[in-house]
Scaffold this active site. Structure first.
Site, PDB file in Angstrom:
ATOM      1  CE  LYS A 109       6.222 -66.781 -26.899  1.00 11.57           C
ATOM      2  NZ  LYS A 109       6.807 -65.665 -27.604  1.00 11.57           N
ATOM      3  CD  GLU A 133      13.025 -58.894 -18.903  1.00 13.99           C
ATOM      4  OE1 GLU A 133      13.566 -58.675 -17.820  1.00 13.99           O
ATOM      5  OE2 GLU A 133      11.783 -58.877 -19.039  1.00 13.99           O
ATOM      6  CB  VAL A 136       6.937 -62.403 -20.206  1.00 15.73           C
ATOM      7  CG1 VAL A 136       5.586 -61.753 -19.937  1.00 15.73           C
ATOM      8  CG2 VAL A 136       6.956 -63.836 -19.701  1.00 15.73           C
ATOM      9  N   GLY A 138       8.422 -59.592 -24.918  1.00 12.97           N
ATOM     10  CA  GLY A 138       9.548 -59.252 -25.802  1.00 12.97           C
ATOM     11  C   GLY A 138      10.530 -58.247 -25.224  1.00 12.97           C
ATOM     12  N   GLY A 191       2.272 -60.387 -42.390  1.00 20.48           N
ATOM     13  CA  GLY A 191       3.286 -61.041 -41.558  1.00 20.48           C
ATOM     14  C   GLY A 191       3.157 -60.726 -40.073  1.00 20.48           C
ATOM     15  CG  ASP A 205       2.055 -66.142 -27.183  1.00 21.12           C
ATOM     16  OD1 ASP A 205       3.187 -66.639 -27.296  1.00 21.12           O
ATOM     17  OD2 ASP A 205       1.857 -64.943 -26.922  1.00 21.12           O
ATOM     18  CE  LYS A 209       4.219 -63.852 -25.028  1.00 17.54           C
ATOM     19  NZ  LYS A 209       3.632 -63.100 -26.125  1.00 17.54           N
TER      20      LYS A 209
HETATM   21  P1  NAP Z   1      12.034 -67.990 -36.039  1.00 14.84           P
HETATM   22  O1  NAP Z   1      12.204 -66.719 -36.786  1.00 14.84           O
HETATM   23  O2  NAP Z   1      11.138 -69.046 -36.573  1.00 14.84           O
HETATM   24  O3  NAP Z   1      13.467 -68.591 -35.793  1.00 14.84           O
HETATM   25  C1  NAP Z   1      13.701 -69.842 -35.241  1.00 14.84           C
HETATM   26  C2  NAP Z   1      15.018 -70.291 -35.776  1.00 14.84           C
HETATM   27  O4  NAP Z   1      15.368 -71.503 -35.141  1.00 14.84           O
HETATM   28  C3  NAP Z   1      14.953 -70.530 -37.286  1.00 14.84           C
HETATM   29  O5  NAP Z   1      16.044 -69.920 -37.860  1.00 14.84           O
HETATM   30  C4  NAP Z   1      15.021 -72.038 -37.374  1.00 14.84           C
HETATM   31  O6  NAP Z   1      15.702 -72.498 -38.512  1.00 14.84           O
HETATM   32  C5  NAP Z   1      15.835 -72.364 -36.157  1.00 14.84           C
HETATM   33  N1  NAP Z   1      15.680 -73.750 -35.801  1.00 14.84           N
HETATM   34  C6  NAP Z   1      14.542 -74.444 -35.596  1.00 14.84           C
HETATM   35  N2  NAP Z   1      14.834 -75.715 -35.338  1.00 14.84           N
HETATM   36  C7  NAP Z   1      16.187 -75.831 -35.406  1.00 14.84           C
HETATM   37  C8  NAP Z   1      17.076 -76.900 -35.296  1.00 14.84           C
HETATM   38  N3  NAP Z   1      16.648 -78.131 -35.097  1.00 14.84           N
HETATM   39  N4  NAP Z   1      18.378 -76.652 -35.422  1.00 14.84           N
HETATM   40  C9  NAP Z   1      18.828 -75.421 -35.679  1.00 14.84           C
HETATM   41  N5  NAP Z   1      18.029 -74.382 -35.824  1.00 14.84           N
HETATM   42  C10 NAP Z   1      16.709 -74.575 -35.693  1.00 14.84           C
HETATM   43  O7  NAP Z   1      11.529 -67.701 -34.547  1.00 14.84           O
HETATM   44  P2  NAP Z   1      11.801 -66.387 -33.699  1.00 14.84           P
HETATM   45  O8  NAP Z   1      10.707 -65.432 -33.979  1.00 14.84           O
HETATM   46  O9  NAP Z   1      13.190 -65.957 -33.852  1.00 14.84           O
HETATM   47  O10 NAP Z   1      11.539 -66.956 -32.233  1.00 14.84           O
HETATM   48  C11 NAP Z   1      12.535 -67.666 -31.536  1.00 14.84           C
HETATM   49  C12 NAP Z   1      12.080 -67.813 -30.080  1.00 14.84           C
HETATM   50  O11 NAP Z   1      11.911 -66.519 -29.514  1.00 14.84           O
HETATM   51  C13 NAP Z   1      10.753 -68.538 -29.899  1.00 14.84           C
HETATM   52  O12 NAP Z   1      10.790 -69.307 -28.717  1.00 14.84           O
HETATM   53  C14 NAP Z   1       9.767 -67.399 -29.741  1.00 14.84           C
HETATM   54  O13 NAP Z   1       8.622 -67.763 -28.990  1.00 14.84           O
HETATM   55  C15 NAP Z   1      10.612 -66.406 -28.969  1.00 14.84           C
HETATM   56  N6  NAP Z   1      10.169 -65.015 -29.091  1.00 14.84           N
HETATM   57  C16 NAP Z   1      10.069 -64.451 -30.321  1.00 14.84           C
HETATM   58  C17 NAP Z   1       9.692 -63.117 -30.413  1.00 14.84           C
HETATM   59  C18 NAP Z   1       9.599 -62.434 -31.752  1.00 14.84           C
HETATM   60  O14 NAP Z   1       9.321 -61.240 -31.788  1.00 14.84           O
HETATM   61  N7  NAP Z   1       9.838 -63.113 -32.868  1.00 14.84           N
HETATM   62  C19 NAP Z   1       9.390 -62.379 -29.248  1.00 14.84           C
HETATM   63  C20 NAP Z   1       9.531 -62.985 -28.008  1.00 14.84           C
HETATM   64  C21 NAP Z   1       9.934 -64.310 -27.936  1.00 14.84           C
HETATM   65  P3  NAP Z   1      14.971 -72.615 -39.946  1.00 14.84           P
HETATM   66  O15 NAP Z   1      15.059 -71.249 -40.489  1.00 14.84           O
HETATM   67  O16 NAP Z   1      15.804 -73.620 -40.633  1.00 14.84           O
HETATM   68  O17 NAP Z   1      13.578 -73.071 -39.693  1.00 14.84           O
END
Ligand code: NAP
Length: 437
Positions: A109, A133, A136, A138, A191, A205, A209
């Site tokens: 987002k 999708e 915003v 999830g 967490g 955040d 959205k």
């Molecule tokens: P996350 O758990 O922190 O995962 C991000 C991943 O990207 C990590 O594995 C990280 O690797 C990797 N990464 C970061 N920089 C990188 C690079 N330069 N090269 C390769 N890999 C790289 O985050 P997430 O929760 O999955 O969220 C991902 C996206 O989805 C974000 O934009 C977030 O806003 C969105 N989102 C998340 C949720 C949710 O419930 N979590 C919901 C809606 C939207 P490392 O492990 O090495 O750091």
């Protein structure tokens, strides 16, 4: 597109959402293939360190790579899925994918809210789509609802709870009447909240959205930094108790509506009437309440975050892209109508009813002074409670005067409060929370 009925996918990032996507593509492979008539196949997963890459799910190690541009440009990759987060590398990657004429899915987002025009102009030029999708709410399919379900309707206003962390904290405060800082610390330990919670609890955040929702509802791009936002840390347990006495609960809201050509968009905790559907949206759940011309009110509710709910939205985007590719339907995502920027309603002109809590010295005439100043600024009073219960006070505890106002201009309320806060009778600056509805 590859020759076989398969669609090749490159995942950028293998964290919570990336891991969820791998799992869902495996767990639901048969159902997805039956619905799509094709397989979605992960061809590359870009990670920072392949040795650390199996934390969330087990993956075929041969898919892992650190070479992002090579993964994006693989000839057998049709869809690039950006799941890293952040706005620098993610933007480079998405622009590179668009340039290479790959379809794009992102859950990011912040990236969309801050670089919408640039990304979608590039996508339009390249003739590819950017689907989002998951960005915003999830797993709640609100983007699809606004883009397709309500395509023939006209949205008049939206009220949403779009940040699960803030909703979890306020819901827990409401249940337990424990203070914000204590619940936040606990949420971090469990967490549920980030180590740096600023973006969640400060409203940033939710503003990202909201900018995306405004875009879809009102066909304009707004400056995310111009959105008026207050964090939930202004809420004290005592406010939750007073809100309840008046028939409200306090929720972390995003609100948007049109005023002619101008757009009202704001993010703040708000008193919500306890008989509203949004009042029942508790814990980390998200919901968006849409008021539209033809349908009237409708509400969309569910998990706003989490590995599988978010992955579900990402994979659904992939399926839609794949269907379009098979139908050779070309670009499906409506661009913001002529990219004209529309003015935002200035903060001083925003109108709302207000909950005001004053901490004052216990002395005669205090109420009169407060009411006189509010009245002189055209802020009219709907209800007043003065907490004068004997025995509850000591020299360190202010007396609370709680006022609910009728609709007033934000500028008038702020001017009145500036005058009141300077009075010698005031022991604690006024606490201000807007009332929704
Ligand atoms: P996350 O758990 O922190 O995962 C991000 C991943 O990207 C990590 O594995 C990280 O690797 C990797 N990464 C970061 N920089 C990188 C690079 N330069 N090269 C390769 N890999 C790289 O985050 P997430 O929760 O999955 O969220 C991902 C996206 O989805 C974000 O934009 C977030 O806003 C969105 N989102 C998340 C949720 C949710 O419930 N979590 C919901 C809606 C939207 P490392 O492990 O090495 O750091």
């Amino acid at each position: 597109m590859s020759e076989r009925r398969t669609i090749g996918v490159a995942l950028l990032g293998l964290g919570n959402v990336g891991g969820g996507v791998v799992k869902l593509l495996e767990d639901n492979a048969a159902a997805i293939e039956a619905r799509l008539g094709a397989r979605l196949e992960v061809r590359a997963i870009v990670v920072r360190d392949p040795d650390k890459a199996n934390r969330v799910v087990d993956v075929d190690k041969s898919l892992l790579t650190t070479d992002m541009m090579a993964a994006i440009n693989r000839p057998d990759v049709d869809i690039v899925c950006e799941l890293m987060g952040g706005t620098t590398l993610a933007k480079e990657a998405v622009l590179a994918a668009i340039k290479a004429k790959r379809q794009v899915v992102t859950a990011n987002k912040a990236l969309l809210a801050e670089h919408w025009a640039e990304l979608f102009t590039a996508a339009e030029t390249a003739g590819v789509d950017v689907y989002y999708e998951a960005a915003v709410c999830g797993g709640v399919p609100i983007i699809r609802v606004l883009r397709e379900g309500l395509a023939s309707d006209r949205v008049e206003s939206i009220h949403g709870i779009v940040n699960g962390t803030s909703n979890y904290i306020l819901s827990t405060m409401t249940e337990t009447r424990r203070p914000f800082a204590e619940i936040l610390k606990e949420a971090q330990e469990l967490g549920y909240a980030e180590a740096d919670p600023t973006l969640d609890v400060g409203g940033g955040d939710a503003a990202h959205k909201l900018a995306i929702l405004v875009n879809l509802c009102f066909g304009t791009i707004i400056d995310v930094n111009a959105i008026e936002k207050d964090g939930i840390d202004v809420v004290d347990p005592i406010d939750l108790s007073y809100a309840e006495k008046f028939g409200y609960v306090i929720k972390p809201l995003v609100i948007a509506r049109e005023h002619g050509r101008a757009i009202e968009a704001r993010v703040h905790p708000a008193l919500v009437p306890s008989n509203w559907l949004l009042a029942d949206v508790s814990g980390a759940k998200n919901a968006v309440y849409v008021q539209s011309y033809a349908l009237g009110p409708s509400m969309y509710y569910g998990a706003g975050a989490g590995m599988l709910p978010t992955a579900m939205s990402v994979v659904s985007d992939m399926i839609e892209i794949a269907r379009n590719m098979f139908a050779r339907a070309g670009s499906q995502v409506p661009r913001p109508r002529p990219v004209e920027s529309r003015p935002m309603v200035p903060v001083a002109d925003l109108e709302s009813s207000y909950y005001l809590r004053f901490g004052v010295h216990d002395q005669p005439g205090v109420l009169g002074q407060l009411m006189t100043i509010l009245g002189s600024h055209a802020v009219s009073i709907a209800q007043v409670v003065q907490d004068g219960a004997p025995g509850r006070r000591d020299s360190d505890t202010p007396v609370w005067v709680v006022v609910l106002t009728h609709r007033a201009r934000e500028g008038d309320v702020r001017n009145a409060l500036a005058e009141i806060d300077a009075l010698p009778i005031v022991r604690e600056r006024a606490r201000v929370i807007r009332i929704a509805g």
